[in-house]
Design an enzyme around this catalytic site. Structure first.
Site, short mmCIF file in Angstrom:
data_model
loop_
_atom_site.label_atom_id
_atom_site.label_comp_id
_atom_site.label_asym_id
_atom_site.label_seq_id
_atom_site.Cartn_x
_atom_site.Cartn_y
_atom_site.Cartn_z
N TRP A 110 3.92 -10.88 -5.71
CA TRP A 110 4.72 -9.86 -6.38
C TRP A 110 6.09 -9.66 -5.71
O TRP A 110 6.88 -8.85 -6.13
CB TRP A 110 3.98 -8.53 -6.37
CG TRP A 110 3.34 -8.23 -5.05
CD1 TRP A 110 3.92 -7.62 -3.99
CD2 TRP A 110 2.02 -8.57 -4.66
NE1 TRP A 110 3.03 -7.55 -2.94
CE2 TRP A 110 1.84 -8.12 -3.33
CE3 TRP A 110 0.94 -9.22 -5.29
CZ2 TRP A 110 0.65 -8.29 -2.62
CZ3 TRP A 110 -0.24 -9.39 -4.60
CH2 TRP A 110 -0.37 -8.93 -3.28
N ARG A 111 6.34 -10.41 -4.67
CA ARG A 111 7.57 -10.25 -3.92
C ARG A 111 8.68 -11.07 -4.57
O ARG A 111 8.49 -12.23 -4.92
CB ARG A 111 7.34 -10.74 -2.49
CG ARG A 111 8.04 -9.90 -1.46
CD ARG A 111 7.13 -8.98 -0.69
NE ARG A 111 6.88 -9.47 0.65
CZ ARG A 111 6.32 -8.74 1.61
NH1 ARG A 111 5.92 -7.50 1.38
NH2 ARG A 111 6.10 -9.26 2.78
N GLU A 147 1.48 -2.49 -6.72
CA GLU A 147 1.22 -1.29 -5.93
C GLU A 147 -0.05 -0.57 -6.38
O GLU A 147 -0.79 -0.04 -5.57
CB GLU A 147 2.43 -0.34 -5.97
CG GLU A 147 3.64 -0.84 -5.20
CD GLU A 147 3.36 -1.06 -3.73
OE1 GLU A 147 2.39 -0.49 -3.20
OE2 GLU A 147 4.12 -1.82 -3.10
N GLN A 165 -5.83 1.04 -1.72
CA GLN A 165 -7.15 0.93 -1.08
C GLN A 165 -7.77 -0.45 -1.23
O GLN A 165 -8.99 -0.61 -1.18
CB GLN A 165 -8.10 1.99 -1.66
CG GLN A 165 -7.61 3.41 -1.50
CD GLN A 165 -7.67 3.87 -0.07
OE1 GLN A 165 -8.72 4.23 0.41
NE2 GLN A 165 -6.56 3.84 0.63
N TYR A 218 -12.41 1.07 -8.30
CA TYR A 218 -11.57 2.24 -8.61
C TYR A 218 -11.01 2.12 -10.02
O TYR A 218 -9.80 2.01 -10.22
CB TYR A 218 -10.45 2.40 -7.59
CG TYR A 218 -10.88 2.95 -6.26
CD1 TYR A 218 -11.72 4.06 -6.20
CD2 TYR A 218 -10.45 2.39 -5.07
CE1 TYR A 218 -12.12 4.59 -4.98
CE2 TYR A 218 -10.84 2.91 -3.85
CZ TYR A 218 -11.68 4.01 -3.81
OH TYR A 218 -12.06 4.52 -2.60
N TYR A 264 2.81 8.14 -2.68
CA TYR A 264 3.01 6.83 -2.05
C TYR A 264 3.62 5.83 -3.04
O TYR A 264 4.65 5.19 -2.77
CB TYR A 264 1.70 6.24 -1.50
CG TYR A 264 1.85 4.76 -1.29
CD1 TYR A 264 2.54 4.28 -0.18
CD2 TYR A 264 1.41 3.84 -2.24
CE1 TYR A 264 2.78 2.93 -0.02
CE2 TYR A 264 1.64 2.49 -2.10
CZ TYR A 264 2.32 2.04 -0.99
OH TYR A 264 2.59 0.71 -0.85
N ASP A 324 1.84 4.88 3.60
CA ASP A 324 0.46 4.47 3.32
C ASP A 324 -0.31 4.44 4.64
O ASP A 324 0.19 4.88 5.67
CB ASP A 324 0.45 3.11 2.63
CG ASP A 324 0.93 2.01 3.58
OD1 ASP A 324 1.51 2.34 4.63
OD2 ASP A 324 0.72 0.83 3.27
N CYS A 343 0.41 -4.30 13.90
CA CYS A 343 -0.16 -3.02 14.31
C CYS A 343 -1.46 -2.78 13.55
O CYS A 343 -1.63 -1.78 12.85
CB CYS A 343 0.84 -1.90 14.07
SG CYS A 343 0.52 -0.39 15.00
N CYS A 402 4.97 -7.53 19.08
CA CYS A 402 5.50 -6.46 18.22
C CYS A 402 6.96 -6.17 18.54
O CYS A 402 7.33 -5.98 19.70
CB CYS A 402 4.67 -5.19 18.41
SG CYS A 402 5.28 -3.80 17.42
N CYS A 449 6.98 1.97 21.88
CA CYS A 449 5.71 2.56 21.46
C CYS A 449 5.06 3.39 22.57
O CYS A 449 4.69 2.87 23.62
CB CYS A 449 4.76 1.45 21.01
SG CYS A 449 3.19 2.06 20.37
#
Length: 390
Positions: free
Chosen positions: A50-51, A67, A72, A112, A150, A168, A224, A234, A240
């Site tokens: 989807w990018r 999205e 979830q 869902y 979101y 998110d 992360c 990272c 951090c």
DNA sequence: TATACGTGGCG
DNA sequence: TCGCCAAGTAT
């Protein structure tokens, strides 16, 4: 409030946090944090279905669809569904004009299912209220079915480069670790949203709000991570607070959620001689709403197996079905409770008529119908299906 | 604010 | 085997 002020607040909220720690983390100005992340993103950008190609603006329809599917749900699971769905419904109008049952069938297995119902309602709402084009403001997006805070922010910044940061689970985790947020989720959500809002300010110099949002989520998904975060590679390791303390895996703090009680029930698989199976449609709302199921009992904690046959369907044109109880159970875990179903099977002739509210579904149709995974398991247990064909 | 709402993968 | 978790929303 600036980012430094919020760090001070975070430190104040951590009585056990040594003052000595204040100097090591966050040695650089906040805007460079954003610049660092964008530079990291440019080097490690993942190619997802989807990018949009680098530098190009993404198609709002695809951003929205992805999205909703990603709510979830993991990237790996969504991938094949997204491609199939897009091939079947290449644009908003084709989706808006489709029957809901077809959309539910395309969604079957993703879970869902209210997402699919809202997706369909949203497509129609955008056609009716916005002439087929998604609005670009967060507020207007959030007023559409299935689009919450979101997703509204995600579409606004990814598809329209609006100045906002969607928050998110990934972003919450990254920020909770970066600032070592002491409060538990979900109570810490307002605090985390405020930290995200400050980050949006930091991106100002680059004006790449969509890229920044995706970079932040990618950071959470690949570096992360919930367990075994890869701090050594990272881009934010020097800033951090949790990394400095060495307890990054303990963030974000979460309140314990209680588990649901086991529910049990019976399912009845009626096989016609030509292989068709007796099914019905569940009520539109609630658990597995609008999806296809075989007849069955209620699911309850005090299910009485001895009385199960009272729930068996009566097929017209048959003097009485010879039910056979299959060994074992079908187990399934919903978000809020585990389920065990015992399965009864019976065979009937071609002359049988389906009871009111039921119909016979041919084997070839099962793959194209809105059959949830639980029912795929039941049918497989009954020997009617090998497994879902992907 | 708390609960309902699916499913699959991973350690 | 099993608990946790994954790009949340609606009510």
């Amino acid at each position: 409030m600036g980012a430094k002020a919020s760090i001070a607040k975070t430190l104040a909220a951590n009585p056990g946090f040594s003052g000595k720690r204040r100097e090591a983390p966050r040695a650089r100005p906040a805007d460079l944090l954003a610049v660092d992340l964008l530079a990291w993103y440019d080097r490690h950008r993942r190619n997802l279905p989807w990018r949009a190609p680098r530098g190009e603006r993404a198609d709002p329809y695809r951003v929205w669809l992805s999205e909703i599917m990603l709510q979830q749900t993991t990237v790996a699971t969504v991938g094949p569904y997204f491609k199939r769905f897009l091939a079947r419904y290449p644009n908003l109008r084709s989706l808006a004009e489709a029957p809901l049952d077809d959309v539910l069938a395309a969604w079957a297995g993703l879970g869902y299912y209210s997402r699919a119902r809202n997706l369909h309602a949203c497509a129609r709402a955008v056609v009716e209220r916005h002439g087929g084009n998604f609005p670009r403001s967060e507020a207007e997006l959030a007023s559409l079915p299935g689009i919450g805070p979101y997703t509204a922010a995600a579409i606004a910044c990814i598809a329209f480069n609006e100045k906002t940061v969607p928050v998110d689970g990934n972003v919450e985790r990254v920020l909770a670790r970066l600032h070592r947020v002491a409060h538990e989720l979900p109570r810490a959500k307002p605090e985390l949203r405020e930290l995200a809002r400050e980050l949006a300010e930091d991106v100002g110099i680059a004006s790449r709000f969509g890229d920044f949002a995706q970079a932040l989520m990618d950071l959470g998904a690949t570096i992360c991570r919930p367990r075994q975060p890869r701090c050594m590679i990272c881009p934010w390791q020097a800033a951090c607070l949790a990394k400095a303390q060495g307890d990054q895996e303990s963030f974000p703090k979460k309140s314990a959620k209680r588990e649901g009680n086991l529910r049990r029930g019976a399912a009845f698989v009626v096989s016609r001689r030509d292989g068709a199976v007796l099914v019905r449609k569940r009520q539109e709302k609630g658990l597995l709403g609008g999806m296809v199921e075989v007849p069955g009992s209620e699911w309850s904690a005090d299910f009485n197996e001895a009385a199960a046959l009272a729930f068996a369907p009566r097929v017209r044109g048959e003097s009485g079905l010879a039910w056979r109880r299959l060994q074992g159970e079908v187990g399934h875990v919903f978000t809020h409770f585990p389920l065990e179903l015992i399965v009864f099977v019976a065979s009937i002739g071609l002359g049988a008529r389906a009871p009111r509210g039921c119909r016979f579904l041919a084997p070839a149709e099962i793959a194209r119908a809105a059959v949830p995974t639980l029912m795929i398991k039941v049918l497989a247990h009954a020997g009617v299906l090998p497994r879902r064909a992907l």
